[in-house]
Design a protein around this motif. Structure first.
Motif, PDB file in Angstrom:
ATOM      1  N   LYS A 119      -1.578   5.037   4.694  1.00  0.00           N
ATOM      2  CA  LYS A 119      -1.027   4.462   3.460  1.00  0.00           C
ATOM      3  C   LYS A 119      -1.250   2.949   3.442  1.00  0.00           C
ATOM      4  CE  LYS A 119       3.133   4.269   0.654  1.00  0.00           C
ATOM      5  NZ  LYS A 119       4.532   4.667   0.523  1.00  0.00           N
ATOM      6  N   LYS A 120      -0.986   2.293   4.569  1.00  0.00           N
ATOM      7  CA  LYS A 120      -1.178   0.849   4.668  1.00  0.00           C
ATOM      8  C   LYS A 120      -2.651   0.504   4.467  1.00  0.00           C
ATOM      9  CE  LYS A 120      -0.570  -3.057   7.800  1.00  0.00           C
ATOM     10  NZ  LYS A 120      -0.169  -3.485   9.127  1.00  0.00           N
TER      11      LYS A 120
ATOM     12  N   GLN B 120      -3.568   0.677   0.856  1.00  0.00           N
ATOM     13  CA  GLN B 120      -3.025  -0.468   0.125  1.00  0.00           C
ATOM     14  C   GLN B 120      -3.899  -1.701   0.321  1.00  0.00           C
ATOM     15  OE1 GLN B 120       0.954  -0.658   1.688  1.00  0.00           O
ATOM     16  NE2 GLN B 120       1.784   0.696   0.114  1.00  0.00           N
TER      17      GLN B 120
ATOM     18  N   GLN C 293      -4.812  -9.346   6.617  1.00  0.00           N
ATOM     19  CA  GLN C 293      -4.678  -7.889   6.562  1.00  0.00           C
ATOM     20  C   GLN C 293      -5.910  -7.202   7.149  1.00  0.00           C
ATOM     21  OE1 GLN C 293      -3.834  -7.024   2.458  1.00  0.00           O
ATOM     22  NE2 GLN C 293      -1.719  -7.739   2.609  1.00  0.00           N
TER      23      GLN C 293
END
Length: 124
Positions: free
Chosen positions: A5-6, A9, A35
């Protein structure tokens, strides 16, 4: 699943930035660089390059320039960083989570050499 999920994103954040940047030569924002570097804790650099559509040179420069953010409690210290060597009688449990959400759990008497060999094999 949280890693997948991360990762999604972060990929979406890169795509949104690309759609809204002023020009193709706009510098990648520092937050996005951080990130991307953080993803290296869970994925190989080639996988990060492909997912985020960035070059290997960019990622290498970002990795050298950006300090990775503190990791969660699942951080594993290498023996040179003060972690004790595993003892043959220790019961070891290791869980490996991949970017695609898959997980591999190992438990029992696992030598450090075997663990290192398995990690190297996964990263290649």
């Amino acid at each position: 699943m949280a890693i997948a999920k991360k990762t999604n994103q972060i990929v979406e954040a890169f795509e949104l930035w690309r759609k809204n940047r002023l020009s193709r030569r706009s510098a990648t924002p520092q937050a996005l660089r951080q990130q991307a570097v953080d993803l290296l804790e869970h994925c190989s650099s080639s996988k990060v390059n492909a997912m985020l559509r960035i070059s290997g040179t960019q990622l290498k420069q970002w990795r050298e320039a950006v300090e990775p953010s503190p990791t969660s409690s699942d951080f594993i210290r290498s023996p040179g960083q003060g972690a004790r060597e595993p003892v043959a009688n220790d019961h070891l449990s290791v869980e490996l989570r991949l970017c695609n959400g898959a997980a591999l759990t190992l438990s029992g008497d696992i030598s450090q050499a075997l663990l290192v060999a398995m990690i190297q094999e996964v990263r290649s």
